[in-house]
Design a protein around this motif. Structure first.
Motif, PDB file in Angstrom:
ATOM      1  N   LEU A 246     -13.405   2.315  -6.824  1.00  0.00           N
ATOM      2  CA  LEU A 246     -13.473   2.455  -8.296  1.00  0.00           C
ATOM      3  C   LEU A 246     -12.201   3.451  -8.835  1.00  0.00           C
ATOM      4  CD1 LEU A 246     -14.639   5.485  -9.242  1.00  0.00           C
ATOM      5  CD2 LEU A 246     -16.890   4.475  -8.648  1.00  0.00           C
ATOM      6  N   THR A 247     -11.770   2.967  -9.916  1.00  0.00           N
ATOM      7  CA  THR A 247     -10.681   3.851 -10.497  1.00  0.00           C
ATOM      8  C   THR A 247     -11.134   4.282 -11.817  1.00  0.00           C
ATOM      9  OG1 THR A 247      -9.148   3.025  -8.988  1.00  0.00           O
ATOM     10  CG2 THR A 247      -8.307   4.015 -11.011  1.00  0.00           C
TER      11      THR A 247
ATOM     12  N   ARG B 116      -7.558  -6.280   0.505  1.00  0.00           N
ATOM     13  CA  ARG B 116      -6.425  -6.452   1.269  1.00  0.00           C
ATOM     14  C   ARG B 116      -6.729  -5.541   2.629  1.00  0.00           C
ATOM     15  NH1 ARG B 116      -2.023  -7.512  -3.262  1.00  0.00           N
ATOM     16  NH2 ARG B 116      -4.017  -7.631  -4.341  1.00  0.00           N
ATOM     17  N   SER B 117      -7.979  -4.965   2.486  1.00  0.00           N
ATOM     18  CA  SER B 117      -8.335  -4.482   3.768  1.00  0.00           C
ATOM     19  C   SER B 117      -9.190  -4.805   4.537  1.00  0.00           C
ATOM     20  CB  SER B 117      -8.980  -2.810   3.324  1.00  0.00           C
ATOM     21  OG  SER B 117     -10.213  -3.006   3.072  1.00  0.00           O
TER      22      SER B 117
ATOM     23  N   VAL C 266       1.626   3.232  -3.385  1.00  0.00           N
ATOM     24  CA  VAL C 266       0.748   3.706  -4.254  1.00  0.00           C
ATOM     25  C   VAL C 266       0.730   5.463  -3.624  1.00  0.00           C
ATOM     26  CG1 VAL C 266      -1.746   3.944  -4.725  1.00  0.00           C
ATOM     27  CG2 VAL C 266      -0.502   1.846  -4.264  1.00  0.00           C
TER      28      VAL C 266
ATOM     29  N   ALA D 116     -12.108  -4.675  -5.686  1.00  0.00           N
ATOM     30  CA  ALA D 116     -12.309  -4.939  -4.569  1.00  0.00           C
ATOM     31  C   ALA D 116     -10.966  -4.761  -3.512  1.00  0.00           C
ATOM     32  CB  ALA D 116     -12.366  -6.278  -4.364  1.00  0.00           C
ATOM     33  N   PHE D 117     -11.402  -3.852  -2.543  1.00  0.00           N
ATOM     34  CA  PHE D 117     -10.281  -3.560  -1.557  1.00  0.00           C
ATOM     35  C   PHE D 117      -9.995  -4.970  -0.811  1.00  0.00           C
ATOM     36  CE2 PHE D 117     -11.687   0.827  -1.371  1.00  0.00           C
ATOM     37  CZ  PHE D 117     -10.364   1.687  -1.911  1.00  0.00           C
TER      38      PHE D 117
ATOM     39  N   THR E 286       1.011  -1.319   0.050  1.00  0.00           N
ATOM     40  CA  THR E 286       0.081  -0.153  -0.178  1.00  0.00           C
ATOM     41  C   THR E 286       0.981   1.379   0.130  1.00  0.00           C
ATOM     42  OG1 THR E 286      -0.321  -0.162   2.250  1.00  0.00           O
ATOM     43  CG2 THR E 286      -1.992  -1.124   1.110  1.00  0.00           C
TER      44      THR E 286
ATOM     45  N   THR F 217      -4.979  -7.473  -7.639  1.00  0.00           N
ATOM     46  CA  THR F 217      -6.458  -6.986  -7.179  1.00  0.00           C
ATOM     47  C   THR F 217      -7.340  -7.581  -8.003  1.00  0.00           C
ATOM     48  OG1 THR F 217      -5.577  -5.002  -5.953  1.00  0.00           O
ATOM     49  CG2 THR F 217      -7.870  -5.001  -6.703  1.00  0.00           C
TER      50      THR F 217
ATOM     51  N   MET G 248      -4.329   0.567  -7.664  1.00  0.00           N
ATOM     52  CA  MET G 248      -4.593  -0.785  -6.679  1.00  0.00           C
ATOM     53  C   MET G 248      -3.271  -1.610  -6.754  1.00  0.00           C
ATOM     54  SD  MET G 248      -6.031  -0.250 -10.058  1.00  0.00           S
ATOM     55  CE  MET G 248      -7.464  -0.094 -10.655  1.00  0.00           C
ATOM     56  N   LEU G 249      -3.278  -2.308  -5.778  1.00  0.00           N
ATOM     57  CA  LEU G 249      -2.202  -3.418  -5.644  1.00  0.00           C
ATOM     58  C   LEU G 249      -2.345  -4.457  -6.818  1.00  0.00           C
ATOM     59  CD1 LEU G 249      -2.281  -3.825  -1.864  1.00  0.00           C
ATOM     60  CD2 LEU G 249      -0.689  -2.106  -2.909  1.00  0.00           C
TER      61      LEU G 249
ATOM     62  N   ARG H 235     -12.200   8.212   0.332  1.00  0.00           N
ATOM     63  CA  ARG H 235     -12.360   7.008  -0.563  1.00  0.00           C
ATOM     64  C   ARG H 235     -11.609   6.091   0.121  1.00  0.00           C
ATOM     65  NH1 ARG H 235     -12.287   7.630  -6.564  1.00  0.00           N
ATOM     66  NH2 ARG H 235     -13.555   9.392  -6.776  1.00  0.00           N
TER      67      ARG H 235
HETATM   68  C1  LIG Z   1      -7.292   5.988  -1.292  1.00  0.00           C
HETATM   69  S1  LIG Z   1      -8.032   4.192  -2.032  1.00  0.00           S
HETATM   70  C2  LIG Z   1      -8.676   5.000  -3.516  1.00  0.00           C
HETATM   71  C3  LIG Z   1      -9.129   3.755  -4.424  1.00  0.00           C
HETATM   72  C4  LIG Z   1     -10.074   4.242  -5.466  1.00  0.00           C
HETATM   73  N1  LIG Z   1      -9.189   5.105  -6.394  1.00  0.00           N
HETATM   74  C5  LIG Z   1     -11.543   4.583  -5.208  1.00  0.00           C
HETATM   75  O1  LIG Z   1     -11.570   5.881  -5.202  1.00  0.00           O
HETATM   76  O2  LIG Z   1     -12.162   3.969  -4.673  1.00  0.00           O
HETATM   77  C6  LIG Z   1      -6.311   3.934  -2.862  1.00  0.00           C
HETATM   78  C7  LIG Z   1      -5.556   3.264  -1.570  1.00  0.00           C
HETATM   79  O3  LIG Z   1      -6.050   1.884  -1.428  1.00  0.00           O
HETATM   80  C8  LIG Z   1      -5.047   0.830  -1.044  1.00  0.00           C
HETATM   81  N2  LIG Z   1      -5.161  -0.308  -1.767  1.00  0.00           N
HETATM   82  C9  LIG Z   1      -4.899  -0.442  -3.393  1.00  0.00           C
HETATM   83  N3  LIG Z   1      -5.335  -1.546  -3.632  1.00  0.00           N
HETATM   84  C10 LIG Z   1      -5.795  -2.466  -2.443  1.00  0.00           C
HETATM   85  C11 LIG Z   1      -6.306  -3.678  -2.113  1.00  0.00           C
HETATM   86  N4  LIG Z   1      -6.246  -4.610  -3.145  1.00  0.00           N
HETATM   87  N5  LIG Z   1      -6.779  -4.012  -0.733  1.00  0.00           N
HETATM   88  C12 LIG Z   1      -6.797  -2.931   0.184  1.00  0.00           C
HETATM   89  N6  LIG Z   1      -6.376  -1.491  -0.300  1.00  0.00           N
HETATM   90  C13 LIG Z   1      -5.671  -1.228  -1.283  1.00  0.00           C
HETATM   91  C14 LIG Z   1      -3.857   1.548  -1.505  1.00  0.00           C
HETATM   92  O4  LIG Z   1      -3.265   1.958  -0.082  1.00  0.00           O
HETATM   93  C15 LIG Z   1      -3.996   2.970  -2.060  1.00  0.00           C
HETATM   94  O5  LIG Z   1      -3.326   4.195  -1.775  1.00  0.00           O
END
Ligand SMILES: C[S@@+](CC[C@H](N)C(=O)[O-])C[C@H]1O[C@@H](n2cnc3c(N)ncnc32)[C@H](O)[C@@H]1O
Length: 149
Positions: A94-95, A61-62, A20, A58-59, A17, A118, A114-115, A84
């Motif tokens: 979403l991106t 890894r959160s 990014v 999908a997040f 994370t 993902t 995203m990682l 977000r």
């Molecule tokens: C602030 S979120 C925004 C994501 C997307 N653009 C949104 O608006 O829904 C972006 C952060 O999510 C985290 N992230 C990216 N891929 C992930 C994953 N597969 N699972 C959990 N966290 C993730 C990273 O830390 C990244 O900096």
């Protein structure tokens, strides 16, 4: 409700994370690939005509969620639905990415955040129809003004 099914995986340069870019003024210009599973490839028909796509993912890894908490952007607390944050009741993200090309089931895109690996839940063409003068950016605009951005 429904049980979401993944339609593919994102390939990005980010393995953690912390890799990014984030915070005020962060730019997402990294390139990556959307690798769509063979059983969903027919759904990409006619996608080449769109310059930008909405990727719903999908997040994966959160863990857990926080309804009210600080963001790294301005260090102040906000409601989760005004952010977000990856830590939300339904860990859906979403991106908007730029479509650079297609090779069969693989879409080459710019703008990934995203990682690597993902799970992708959906893809839709991006059609911006909010006039700039009607767009309000809430606490984010205030944070940008404070930082002089
Ligand atoms: C602030 S979120 C925004 C994501 C997307 N653009 C949104 O608006 O829904 C972006 C952060 O999510 C985290 N992230 C990216 N891929 C992930 C994953 N597969 N699972 C959990 N966290 C993730 C990273 O830390 C990244 O900096």
């Amino acid at each position: 409700m429904f049980a979401p099914q993944l339609i593919g995986f994102v390939r990005t340069p980010y393995s953690e994370t912390g890799d990014v870019p984030r915070g005020l003024g962060a730019k997402h210009e990294a390139e990556g690939d959307l690798d769509i599973l063979p059983e969903f490839e027919a759904g990409l028909t006619d996608i080449e005509g769109f310059s930008h796509l909405i990727v719903i993912w999908a997040f994966d890894r959160s863990q857990g969620f926080e309804l009210y908490g600080k963001t790294p952007t301005d260090g102040l607390p906000h409601g989760v639905f005004a952010t977000r944050s990856p830590r939300r009741p339904n860990p859906i993200a979403l991106t908007i990415v730029e479509l650079l090309g297609r090779d069969g089931p693989r879409l080459h895109v710019r703008g990934v955040d995203m990682l690597d690996g993902t799970a992708i839940l959906d893809i839709k063409p991006y059609l911006s129809n909010v006039p700039k003068e009607k767009l309000r950016r809430g606490w984010l605009a205030e944070a940008e003004t404070r930082k002089g951005k």
